[in-house]
Design an enzyme around this catalytic site. Structure first.
Site, PDB file in Angstrom:
ATOM      1  N   MET A  48       0.822  -1.252  -0.055  1.00 47.03           N
ATOM      2  CA  MET A  48       0.090   0.035   0.025  1.00 47.03           C
ATOM      3  C   MET A  48       1.157   1.321   0.034  1.00 47.03           C
ATOM      4  O   MET A  48       0.813   2.154  -0.767  1.00 47.03           O
ATOM      5  CB  MET A  48      -0.886   0.029   1.173  1.00 47.03           C
ATOM      6  CG  MET A  48      -1.936   1.187   1.420  1.00 47.03           C
ATOM      7  SD  MET A  48      -3.086   1.229  -0.266  1.00 47.03           S
ATOM      8  CE  MET A  48      -4.076  -0.155   0.122  1.00 47.03           C
ATOM      9  N   GLU A 126      -2.405  -2.662   9.869  1.00 45.43           N
ATOM     10  CA  GLU A 126      -3.754  -2.275  10.577  1.00 45.43           C
ATOM     11  C   GLU A 126      -4.189  -2.804  11.991  1.00 45.43           C
ATOM     12  O   GLU A 126      -4.597  -3.616  12.213  1.00 45.43           O
ATOM     13  CB  GLU A 126      -4.621  -2.798   9.709  1.00 45.43           C
ATOM     14  CG  GLU A 126      -6.049  -2.518   9.800  1.00 45.43           C
ATOM     15  CD  GLU A 126      -6.309  -0.768   9.397  1.00 45.43           C
ATOM     16  OE1 GLU A 126      -7.604  -0.464   9.186  1.00 45.43           O
ATOM     17  OE2 GLU A 126      -5.378  -0.050   9.169  1.00 45.43           O
ATOM     18  N   LYS A 131      -0.453   1.998  15.166  1.00 40.59           N
ATOM     19  CA  LYS A 131      -0.975   3.348  14.645  1.00 40.59           C
ATOM     20  C   LYS A 131      -0.343   4.367  15.923  1.00 40.59           C
ATOM     21  O   LYS A 131       0.165   5.434  15.463  1.00 40.59           O
ATOM     22  CB  LYS A 131      -2.240   3.393  14.281  1.00 40.59           C
ATOM     23  CG  LYS A 131      -2.745   2.650  13.347  1.00 40.59           C
ATOM     24  CD  LYS A 131      -2.650   2.783  11.905  1.00 40.59           C
ATOM     25  CE  LYS A 131      -3.255   1.731  11.106  1.00 40.59           C
ATOM     26  NZ  LYS A 131      -2.680   1.786   9.479  1.00 40.59           N
ATOM     27  N   HIS A 174      -8.188   6.672   2.846  1.00 40.99           N
ATOM     28  CA  HIS A 174      -7.841   5.579   2.618  1.00 40.99           C
ATOM     29  C   HIS A 174      -7.917   4.923   1.137  1.00 40.99           C
ATOM     30  O   HIS A 174      -8.850   5.292   0.194  1.00 40.99           O
ATOM     31  CB  HIS A 174      -9.346   4.992   3.155  1.00 40.99           C
ATOM     32  CG  HIS A 174      -9.501   3.303   2.986  1.00 40.99           C
ATOM     33  ND1 HIS A 174     -10.725   2.888   2.704  1.00 40.99           N
ATOM     34  CD2 HIS A 174      -8.613   2.412   2.695  1.00 40.99           C
ATOM     35  CE1 HIS A 174     -10.616   1.580   2.486  1.00 40.99           C
ATOM     36  NE2 HIS A 174      -9.426   1.156   2.471  1.00 40.99           N
TER      37      HIS A 174
END
Length: 438
Positions: A48, A126, A131, A174
């Site tokens: 990503m 994730e 985070k 996103h």
């Protein structure tokens, strides 16, 4: 009926208008001052992060690509170079174009590189604890007025913003994989996100060729919250008698680019497994089919492992019906006492599409999506919904909400009917004869 007045033509015209309207945010004036975005930093060089970095360098914006692991950084750079080399071989890029894009990319193992970035995008694992660590470091080193963005696909953006001293500067961006190809960008507006941050990110989306849709904060935002119910219904149908290839074939004949099981194999079955395991912890009473867990416990994570809901030959992406999976499903059904039955094309399509419609109506009522047309833009640009059907909400209005409601209530009276909680907004509009689209 003229060609221009066919249902397909009306759906395509609607979709074009809906895409333009997605950029209009009711409480953010068109003349809102924008923050300058001259340099970008991307945290994480995985699939990503690399795709996000490519999106910006392709648009002429220099990017610092930050990793904390040297091997991971090298793998990410190798993937980016390979992607550009493929484009050169196909004649889509010249060697000079490729070299210019690579020159705009600055790989680094140091967070010091984010100090002069105007926009910093986190694209790491994730998991909320990860985070928290990353945003703490970003907050400590980013300059004042930098925009701090998270690429989270499901996690609570307001909690992430709370890991910083500047929640007004935090926003969700996103991207969809592969990020350098997919058009959709869900822009997640946190409770504290400032209007100029929101306006700037919507402008940035246009600069890098994305179609941006604003979502408020909820688990999964617009797209993934809806797709979870779609996939959940596909798993219930497996437990009731269908097979992956039957479900995929039906929804692909309806017009989807890819059925739920082919899509899951492409994305990685371990990704949805991680989300389900979080669901089991947070909502243990939730009725969730466990057949997909058995698949993952067998190590069948999809194309990347050569086996998922389908089998795959080395180096090929064409799905092959798997005898192992068929036997696994039948054995699982026996273990839970489920009597298998045959499924028709129409029932498969209705259960999948109306699961999207029903959850979309809930999002609309909750204010997660500002407009029904925004939901359609998400599904047309990010999830392979057939453009000539206009999106799930447009399609529901075309069928007629009274018919949609009747069908959902029939599903609710059958096996696994407790998974169907009809959206009050859908029921209200059906009774009043009003559409979902304003």
């Amino acid at each position: 009926m003229t060609v221009d007045d066919t249902p397909e033509s009306r759906a395509l015209r609607y979709a074009a208008v809906a895409e333009r309207e997605a950029g209009n945010i009711a409480d953010v004036p068109a003349d809102t001052p924008l923050r300058p975005i001259a340099r970008v930093a991307v945290i994480g060089a995985g699939t990503m992060g690399g795709g996000i970095a490519m999106s910006f360098v392709n648009a002429g914006i220099p990017v610092a690509l930050v990793e904390t692991n040297g091997a991971a950084l090298e793998r990410g750079l190798a993937t980016i170079r390979r992607n550009y080399d493929v484009s050169v071989k196909k004649g889509k890029l010249t060697e000079a174009d490729r070299d210019a894009r690579l020159a705009r990319l600055a790989p680094t193992l140091s967070y010091d590189a984010i100090a002069d970035a105007d926009l910093i995008i986190e694209a790491v694992f994730e998991e909320m604890s990860v985070k928290e660590q990353v945003f703490g470091r970003i907050d400590a080193q980013a300059k004042r007025d930098a925009i701090l963005a998270s690429n989270t696909s499901t996690l609570n953006l307001d909690r992430i913003a709370g890991f910083t001293q500047r929640p007004a500067d935090v926003v969700g961006m996103h991207f969809f994989s592969p990020a350098n190809v997919m058009k959709l960008l869900e822009v997640v507006r946190g409770r504290a996100t400032s209007k100029d941050v929101l306006a700037t990110v919507m402008h940035v989306a246009k600069t890098i060729g994305k179609t941006a849709v604003v979502s408020r904060v909820c688990d999964g935002f617009i797209g993934n919250r809806m797709i979870e119910q779609y996939f959940r219904q596909s798993l219930f149908m497996l437990e009731e008698g269908a097979l992956p290839q039957e479900i995929d074939s039906a929804i692909e004949r309806f017009g989807f680019a890819m059925g739920p099981f082919r899509m899951s194999d492409l994305a990685g079955n371990d990704i949805s497994w991680a989300i389900r395991k979080r669901r089991y912890r947070e909502a243990p009473s939730l009725h969730y089919p466990r057949v997909a867990d058995r698949l993952c416990e067998a190590g069948r994570f999809g194309q990347k492992t050569g086996a998922g809901w389908y089998d795959y030959r080395a180096g090929e992406r064409e799905p092959i019906v798997s005898d192992f999976v068929t036997a696994m499903i039948v054995d699982h059904c026996a273990s839970i006492g489920s009597t298998r039955r045959a499924f028709g094309h129409d029932e498969i399509v209705d259960r999948l599409v109306y699961a999207l419609v029903n959850e979309g109506a809930k999002l609309l009522a909750e204010g997660i999506a500002a407009k029904a047309s925004d939901i359609d833009v998400v599904y047309l640009n990010g999830y392979g919904f057939p453009a000539w059907r206009g999106g799930p909400m447009f399609y529901a209005d075309t069928v007629g909400l009274a018919e949609v409601e009747r069908t959902i209530r029939r599903f609710a009276s059958q096996a696994n009917g407790d998974a169907w909680e009809i959206a009050p907004l859908l029921a209200q509009r059906a009774r009043s004869g009003l559409p979902l689209l304003d």
